[in-house]
Design a protein around this motif. Structure first.
Motif, PDB file in Angstrom:
ATOM      1  N   THR A  28       0.795  -1.119   0.110  1.00  0.00           N
ATOM      2  CA  THR A  28      -0.094   0.049  -0.046  1.00  0.00           C
ATOM      3  C   THR A  28       0.870   1.299   0.098  1.00  0.00           C
ATOM      4  OG1 THR A  28      -1.767  -1.255   1.411  1.00  0.00           O
ATOM      5  CG2 THR A  28      -1.740   1.249   1.055  1.00  0.00           C
ATOM      6  N   PRO A  29       0.505   2.115  -0.854  1.00  0.00           N
ATOM      7  CA  PRO A  29       1.402   3.580  -0.923  1.00  0.00           C
ATOM      8  C   PRO A  29       1.004   4.114   0.235  1.00  0.00           C
ATOM      9  CG  PRO A  29       0.411   3.016  -3.018  1.00  0.00           C
ATOM     10  CD  PRO A  29      -0.230   2.090  -2.160  1.00  0.00           C
ATOM     11  N   ARG A  30       2.298   4.893   0.837  1.00  0.00           N
ATOM     12  CA  ARG A  30       1.881   5.686   1.963  1.00  0.00           C
ATOM     13  C   ARG A  30       2.027   7.311   1.734  1.00  0.00           C
ATOM     14  NH1 ARG A  30       6.562   4.696   6.329  1.00  0.00           N
ATOM     15  NH2 ARG A  30       7.937   5.315   4.722  1.00  0.00           N
ATOM     16  N   PRO A  31       0.952   8.200   2.195  1.00  0.00           N
ATOM     17  CA  PRO A  31       0.871   9.295   1.954  1.00  0.00           C
ATOM     18  C   PRO A  31       2.057  10.088   2.180  1.00  0.00           C
ATOM     19  CG  PRO A  31      -0.767   8.744   3.532  1.00  0.00           C
ATOM     20  CD  PRO A  31       0.149   7.634   3.554  1.00  0.00           C
ATOM     21  N   GLU A  32       3.003   9.656   2.914  1.00  0.00           N
ATOM     22  CA  GLU A  32       4.459  10.249   3.116  1.00  0.00           C
ATOM     23  C   GLU A  32       5.564   9.930   1.961  1.00  0.00           C
ATOM     24  OE1 GLU A  32       4.312   7.173   6.416  1.00  0.00           O
ATOM     25  OE2 GLU A  32       2.869   8.257   5.345  1.00  0.00           O
TER      26      GLU A  32
ATOM     27  N   ALA B 219       8.947   0.208   2.852  1.00  0.00           N
ATOM     28  CA  ALA B 219      10.020   0.284   1.648  1.00  0.00           C
ATOM     29  C   ALA B 219       9.862   1.574   1.055  1.00  0.00           C
ATOM     30  CB  ALA B 219       9.792  -0.741   0.604  1.00  0.00           C
ATOM     31  N   ASP B 220      11.078   2.119   0.272  1.00  0.00           N
ATOM     32  CA  ASP B 220      10.743   3.136  -0.241  1.00  0.00           C
ATOM     33  C   ASP B 220      10.464   2.811  -1.605  1.00  0.00           C
ATOM     34  OD1 ASP B 220      11.867   5.145   1.444  1.00  0.00           O
ATOM     35  OD2 ASP B 220      13.939   4.474   1.262  1.00  0.00           O
ATOM     36  N   GLU B 221      10.958   1.711  -2.245  1.00  0.00           N
ATOM     37  CA  GLU B 221      10.539   1.194  -3.479  1.00  0.00           C
ATOM     38  C   GLU B 221      10.460  -0.139  -3.516  1.00  0.00           C
ATOM     39  OE1 GLU B 221      12.015   3.719  -6.544  1.00  0.00           O
ATOM     40  OE2 GLU B 221      11.545   4.663  -4.752  1.00  0.00           O
ATOM     41  N   VAL B 222       9.490  -0.729  -4.337  1.00  0.00           N
ATOM     42  CA  VAL B 222       8.907  -1.970  -4.736  1.00  0.00           C
ATOM     43  C   VAL B 222       8.841  -2.586  -6.004  1.00  0.00           C
ATOM     44  CG1 VAL B 222       6.842  -3.424  -4.339  1.00  0.00           C
ATOM     45  CG2 VAL B 222       7.583  -1.741  -2.563  1.00  0.00           C
ATOM     46  N   VAL B 223       9.661  -3.751  -6.110  1.00  0.00           N
ATOM     47  CA  VAL B 223       9.571  -4.187  -7.341  1.00  0.00           C
ATOM     48  C   VAL B 223       8.909  -5.583  -7.435  1.00  0.00           C
ATOM     49  CG1 VAL B 223      11.247  -5.475  -9.111  1.00  0.00           C
ATOM     50  CG2 VAL B 223      11.924  -3.360  -7.691  1.00  0.00           C
ATOM     51  N   VAL B 224       7.936  -5.529  -8.250  1.00  0.00           N
ATOM     52  CA  VAL B 224       6.991  -6.699  -8.142  1.00  0.00           C
ATOM     53  C   VAL B 224       7.420  -7.791  -9.449  1.00  0.00           C
ATOM     54  CG1 VAL B 224       4.737  -7.697  -8.728  1.00  0.00           C
ATOM     55  CG2 VAL B 224       4.868  -5.317  -7.435  1.00  0.00           C
TER      56      VAL B 224
ATOM     57  N   ALA C  81      -2.596  -0.235  -5.525  1.00  0.00           N
ATOM     58  CA  ALA C  81      -2.291   0.865  -6.097  1.00  0.00           C
ATOM     59  C   ALA C  81      -2.997   1.050  -7.422  1.00  0.00           C
ATOM     60  CB  ALA C  81      -0.994   0.941  -6.342  1.00  0.00           C
ATOM     61  N   PRO C  82      -3.340   2.301  -7.910  1.00  0.00           N
ATOM     62  CA  PRO C  82      -4.233   2.545  -8.929  1.00  0.00           C
ATOM     63  C   PRO C  82      -3.177   2.494 -10.307  1.00  0.00           C
ATOM     64  CG  PRO C  82      -3.816   4.799  -8.179  1.00  0.00           C
ATOM     65  CD  PRO C  82      -3.109   3.546  -7.046  1.00  0.00           C
TER      66      PRO C  82
ATOM     67  N   PRO D 230       4.649   6.418  -8.199  1.00  0.00           N
ATOM     68  CA  PRO D 230       6.115   6.556  -8.067  1.00  0.00           C
ATOM     69  C   PRO D 230       6.798   5.444  -7.043  1.00  0.00           C
ATOM     70  CG  PRO D 230       5.050   8.583  -7.950  1.00  0.00           C
ATOM     71  CD  PRO D 230       3.910   7.438  -7.943  1.00  0.00           C
ATOM     72  N   GLY D 231       7.749   4.789  -7.289  1.00  0.00           N
ATOM     73  CA  GLY D 231       8.614   3.822  -6.640  1.00  0.00           C
ATOM     74  C   GLY D 231       8.053   2.491  -6.627  1.00  0.00           C
ATOM     75  N   LEU D 232       7.237   2.010  -7.715  1.00  0.00           N
ATOM     76  CA  LEU D 232       6.249   0.851  -7.992  1.00  0.00           C
ATOM     77  C   LEU D 232       7.039   0.242  -9.442  1.00  0.00           C
ATOM     78  CD1 LEU D 232       4.557  -1.539  -6.699  1.00  0.00           C
ATOM     79  CD2 LEU D 232       2.823  -0.315  -7.832  1.00  0.00           C
ATOM     80  N   TYR D 233       7.461  -0.879  -9.260  1.00  0.00           N
ATOM     81  CA  TYR D 233       7.918  -1.092 -10.695  1.00  0.00           C
ATOM     82  C   TYR D 233       7.665  -2.933 -10.676  1.00  0.00           C
ATOM     83  CZ  TYR D 233      11.126   2.188  -9.335  1.00  0.00           C
ATOM     84  OH  TYR D 233      11.748   3.651  -8.758  1.00  0.00           O
ATOM     85  N   PHE D 234       7.469  -3.211 -12.155  1.00  0.00           N
ATOM     86  CA  PHE D 234       6.909  -4.587 -12.495  1.00  0.00           C
ATOM     87  C   PHE D 234       8.110  -5.054 -13.348  1.00  0.00           C
ATOM     88  CE2 PHE D 234       3.113  -2.567 -11.236  1.00  0.00           C
ATOM     89  CZ  PHE D 234       2.201  -3.630 -10.793  1.00  0.00           C
ATOM     90  N   LEU D 235       8.432  -6.489 -13.223  1.00  0.00           N
ATOM     91  CA  LEU D 235       9.595  -7.174 -13.808  1.00  0.00           C
ATOM     92  C   LEU D 235       9.212  -8.635 -14.134  1.00  0.00           C
ATOM     93  CD1 LEU D 235      12.722  -6.611 -14.637  1.00  0.00           C
ATOM     94  CD2 LEU D 235      13.348  -7.665 -12.593  1.00  0.00           C
ATOM     95  N   GLY D 236       9.585  -9.125 -15.262  1.00  0.00           N
ATOM     96  CA  GLY D 236       9.308 -10.489 -15.675  1.00  0.00           C
ATOM     97  C   GLY D 236       8.112 -10.676 -16.215  1.00  0.00           C
TER      98      GLY D 236
END
Length: 447
Positions: free
Chosen positions: A121-125, A139-144, A369-370, A388-394
């Motif tokens: 879940t994204p945090r407001p901050e 986490a600051d960044e998340v790679v799915v 996340a939307p 921002p900060g959310l990625y997908f790979l594979g």
């Protein structure tokens, strides 16, 4: 006010101030380990979480006779190109597992196995709150990097079939001996369906195959593997936004071909001439009969047009480059359906089992996340989502044809690692964020 015991107090403290990671990677397959490799190169602290065991899909969801359909030279995981004696061969399942075990050992990722990510879940901050089966972290960044094949597709008509018929999805198929005596219906003719039908056929089982719209291609043409020709023609470097179908190519079914026994074509017409029964798409069950669409002839003809079309493109390349090669050829059918069969009475079929080979659905419900379209697929630009900060790979065709394969995932992982580095290096102080220090491997990091 009640007093908490020490365990409750520790849990409450962790909930109030959960462990933090600069980067959290979800999934310990080849994609997750690839991005871990590049994050380590950049000194970026991270943790990889895998709900089962790293690289488990290659051991758990492939049949015994499985082999790669792409030649070994295309196996180019980060820092781990194939270096065996058969670059133009096709690794078998045991060889694939050995190759991947060596890759894992090289990467030596900061990995925790047996921990499922349940909510991101994204945090407001900024950053993300991540709930797992072992507790919560941020986490600051998340790679799915959990892939795109999550829920096996089995149609509802399966519920109405007699209980005596064994039913498995392709991910559960292992070998012909797992079924009782009798005929086996394979539903779907993509890569898995065609190869499983071949596996059963070669074992002497009576096979019925419900043929879909999957295309096919030659294994070898004019003296070389078709993959080698297509690589020279630049097909595997074509980004999705330059493909004629654009993002629609992600919905395409893969061409059926095999690397088994050194590689060969899969010719469903030849199988039919040898006794395999071919039908059109399975569309229903009326209580006594399986019902099929009358489209077998059209499906076979279309597969052959694509087969010959790929070869014709290779012919043009050879001519344009002035290359020496054996003569061109055109495939001509070795069998044609005598008639369209729209029904199969179960009483006459002697059906012992069904293998459902109609694919998987994505399940990203745990990513809050939307960033998803109406079909549940993530929206992204080369793996970078609008969040921002959310990625997908594979994922298949994340950027190129090889994105979901050993051949292209390294390029995608490097691209995301560079994007993550740019974001984090421009953020708070590196030491405060934990950057440059290796991630611990104690499961208490997720509490």
């Amino acid at each position: 006010m009640p007093t908490l015991d020490p365990t409750q107090a520790l849990a409450a403290a962790a909930e109030a101030s959960p462990p933090h990671h600069p980067v959290l990677v979800v999934g310990g397959g080849q994609a997750g380990l690839s991005v871990s490799h590049y994050l380590q190169q950049r000194g970026l602290g991270h943790l990889v979480l895998e709900k089962q065991q790293a690289l488990h899909a290659w051991a758990d969801a492939r049949w015994d006779a499985f082999s790669l359909v792409t030649p070994n030279w295309q196996c180019k995981l980060p820092g781990h190109d194939y270096d065996g004696p058969e670059p133009h061969g096709f690794m078998t399942k045991p060889q694939i597992l050995d190759y991947l075990a060596a890759f894992r050992a090289k990467v030596d990722p900061p990995l925790i196995e047996g921990v499922a990510v349940q909510r991101v879940t994204p945090r407001p901050e900024g950053g993300f709150r991540v709930q797992t089966s072992a507790g919560t972290c941020t986490a600051d960044e998340v790679v799915v990097a959990s892939g795109g094949y999550h829920r096996p597709i089995v149609p509802r008509l399966a519920e109405r079939l007699p209980p005596g018929i064994v039913q498995v999805h392709s991910e559960q198929y292992r070998n012909p001996a797992q079924f009782p005596p009798g005929a086996v219906l394979v539903v779907g003719s993509g890569q898995s369906g065609a190869q499983i039908a071949e596996d059963l056929h070669l074992a002497g089982r009576k096979v019925l195959l419900a043929v879909g719209d999957a295309p096919r291609c030659a294994r070898f043409y004019r003296g070389r593997d078709v993959v080698d020709w297509l690589a020279d023609m630049g097909y595997y470097d074509m980004p999705v936004d330059q493909h004629p179908l654009r993002e629609g190519v992600r919905d395409n079914t893969n061409h059926y071909v095999t690397g088994r026994d050194g590689g060969r074509d899969i010719d469903l017409r030849q199988f039919a001439a040898q006794g395999m029964e071919l039908y059109g798409l399975l569309r229903g069950f009326d209580g006594e009969r399986l019902l099929f669409e009358p489209g077998l002839t059209a499906a076979l003809d279309q597969a052959d047009r694509i087969y010959n079309g790929i070869n014709a493109a290779i012919d043009k390349h050879i001519a344009a480059q002035g290359l020496e090669a054996p003569p061109a050829s055109v495939y001509t059918p070795v069998w044609t359906p005598p008639a369209e069969r729209s029904a199969l009475p179960l009483a006459e079929a002697g059906l012992a089992a069904i293998v459902w080979c109609i694919g998987f659905e994505p399940d990203f419900a745990w990513v809050d996340a939307p960033v998803f379209n109406g079909r549940g697929h993530p929206v992204h630009q080369r793996g970078i989502s609008p969040q921002p900060g959310l990625y997908f790979l594979g994922l298949p065709w994340l950027h190129t044809w090889g994105s979901g394969r050993f051949s292209g995932v390294a390029r995608d992982a490097l691209y995301l690692a560079e994007a993550i580095e740019r974001r984090l290096r421009g953020g708070p102080a590196l030491q405060a964020a934990g950057l440059g220090s290796p991630a611990k491997r104690d499961p208490l990091e997720v509490s």
